[in-house]
Motif scaffolding. Structure first.
Motif, PDB file in Angstrom:
ATOM      1  N   GLU A 126       0.369  -0.965   0.167  1.00 37.87           N
ATOM      2  CA  GLU A 126       0.012   0.517   0.125  1.00 37.87           C
ATOM      3  C   GLU A 126       0.604   1.283  -0.070  1.00 37.87           C
ATOM      4  O   GLU A 126       0.227   2.001  -0.630  1.00 37.87           O
ATOM      5  CB  GLU A 126      -0.663   0.154   1.337  1.00 37.87           C
ATOM      6  N   ILE A 129       2.537   1.435  -3.445  1.00 41.08           N
ATOM      7  CA  ILE A 129       1.618   2.426  -4.112  1.00 41.08           C
ATOM      8  C   ILE A 129       1.435   4.299  -3.625  1.00 41.08           C
ATOM      9  O   ILE A 129       1.503   4.629  -5.016  1.00 41.08           O
ATOM     10  CB  ILE A 129       0.398   1.713  -4.189  1.00 41.08           C
ATOM     11  N   LEU A 152      -0.809  -2.318  -7.638  1.00 36.77           N
ATOM     12  CA  LEU A 152      -2.073  -2.509  -7.782  1.00 36.77           C
ATOM     13  C   LEU A 152      -2.792  -3.990  -8.365  1.00 36.77           C
ATOM     14  O   LEU A 152      -3.311  -4.511  -7.659  1.00 36.77           O
ATOM     15  CB  LEU A 152      -2.543  -0.911  -8.232  1.00 36.77           C
ATOM     16  N   VAL A 156      -3.743  -6.672  -5.705  1.00 38.10           N
ATOM     17  CA  VAL A 156      -5.288  -6.321  -5.523  1.00 38.10           C
ATOM     18  C   VAL A 156      -5.838  -7.016  -4.405  1.00 38.10           C
ATOM     19  O   VAL A 156      -6.951  -6.297  -3.736  1.00 38.10           O
ATOM     20  CB  VAL A 156      -6.303  -6.588  -6.590  1.00 38.10           C
ATOM     21  N   LEU A 159      -4.146  -5.837  -0.640  1.00 40.99           N
ATOM     22  CA  LEU A 159      -4.471  -4.681  -0.391  1.00 40.99           C
ATOM     23  C   LEU A 159      -5.405  -3.726   0.428  1.00 40.99           C
ATOM     24  O   LEU A 159      -6.433  -4.376   0.402  1.00 40.99           O
ATOM     25  CB  LEU A 159      -3.706  -3.680  -1.564  1.00 40.99           C
ATOM     26  N   ARG A 161      -7.784  -1.631   1.115  1.00 39.99           N
ATOM     27  CA  ARG A 161      -7.816  -0.384   0.032  1.00 39.99           C
ATOM     28  C   ARG A 161      -8.582   1.121   0.886  1.00 39.99           C
ATOM     29  O   ARG A 161      -7.866   1.452   0.288  1.00 39.99           O
ATOM     30  CB  ARG A 161      -9.309  -1.153  -0.659  1.00 39.99           C
ATOM     31  N   ILE A 164      -5.345   2.228   1.530  1.00 41.78           N
ATOM     32  CA  ILE A 164      -4.428   3.094   0.134  1.00 41.78           C
ATOM     33  C   ILE A 164      -5.926   4.719   0.404  1.00 41.78           C
ATOM     34  O   ILE A 164      -5.428   5.763   0.273  1.00 41.78           O
ATOM     35  CB  ILE A 164      -4.650   2.825  -0.562  1.00 41.78           C
ATOM     36  N   TRP A 177      -4.591   8.576  -8.445  1.00 40.16           N
ATOM     37  CA  TRP A 177      -5.064   7.267  -7.751  1.00 40.16           C
ATOM     38  C   TRP A 177      -6.029   7.324  -9.124  1.00 40.16           C
ATOM     39  O   TRP A 177      -6.054   5.152  -9.387  1.00 40.16           O
ATOM     40  CB  TRP A 177      -5.686   7.456  -6.604  1.00 40.16           C
ATOM     41  N   ARG A 181      -5.608   3.523 -11.084  1.00 45.00           N
ATOM     42  CA  ARG A 181      -6.960   2.726 -11.192  1.00 45.00           C
ATOM     43  C   ARG A 181      -7.141   2.055 -12.523  1.00 45.00           C
ATOM     44  O   ARG A 181      -7.956   0.882 -13.315  1.00 45.00           O
ATOM     45  CB  ARG A 181      -8.115   3.325 -10.275  1.00 45.00           C
TER      46      ARG A 181
END
Length: 187
Positions: A126, A129, A152, A156, A159, A161, A164, A177, A181
């Motif tokens: 995390e 990223i 990511l 995925v 993580l 989220r 983040i 971000w 994504r």
């Protein structure tokens, strides 16, 4: 020469000096699934002058170019200093942990791992990223967003989220971000 040999030699010296650290940058990204050729190792450290005075003599002069005064100056300014591994032709960037809330928390969240057979400490996925997105914002680098997107995409399902997204909001990284994504195919 791969980073594994460099890491295998440097990590124990950090441990022996009592310096807390975490691998970050391209090498950490490779831990999380992004492969890129590089000849430098980025290590975030938290170290006192006394610990630096213990570290530098552990780096033999016939193998490493390391200046204690550079390390002490970087510690005073909370910046970074370089050590050159002359045998393996690698540059090691020692980056002092920043005192911002994000950087303090990221350092606390570092993970003890065995990477390519070497016990070490690495930045969390995390925080890697988030760091790449932050670098992208500061440098307007698309490469950093692509790197964040690959990590990511590959991680995925593992993580945090909510963590983040908390820092995306606090660091003002919404645009970066969304780009990461989208590149990761998560939109």
């Amino acid at each position: 020469m791969s980073f594994v040999e460099v890491l295998r030699r440097v990590a124990p010296k950090l441990e022996q000096s009592g310096i807390s650290y975490m691998i970050t940058g391209s090498i950490a990204a490779s831990y999380y699934g992004l492969t890129r050729a590089t000849q430098d190792l980025d290590i975030v450290i938290s170290a006192t002058p006394e610990k630096l005075e213990a570290l530098i003599p552990l780096l033999p002069k016939e193998e490493y170019y390391a200046e204690l005064q550079d390390a002490l100056e970087a510690q005073r300014h909370q910046s970074m200093f370089n050590v050159l591994d002359m045998i393996r032709s690698w540059k090691i960037d020692f980056i002092f942990q920043k005192a911002t809330p994000f950087h303090v928390e990221a350092f606390q969240r570092r993970k003890a791992v065995t990477f390519e057979g070497v016990p070490t400490s690495v930045i969390s996925g995390e925080d890697l990223i988030l760091s790449k997105l932050d670098w992208s914002r500061m440098s307007e680098s698309e490469r950093q967003i692509r790197d964040a997107a690959i990590v990511l995409q590959k991680r995925v399902n593992t993580l945090d989220r909510a963590y983040i997204e908390k820092w995306i909001h606090e660091l003002g990284l919404a645009s970066q971000w969304e780009s990461a994504r989208r590149l990761a195919g998560l939109e």
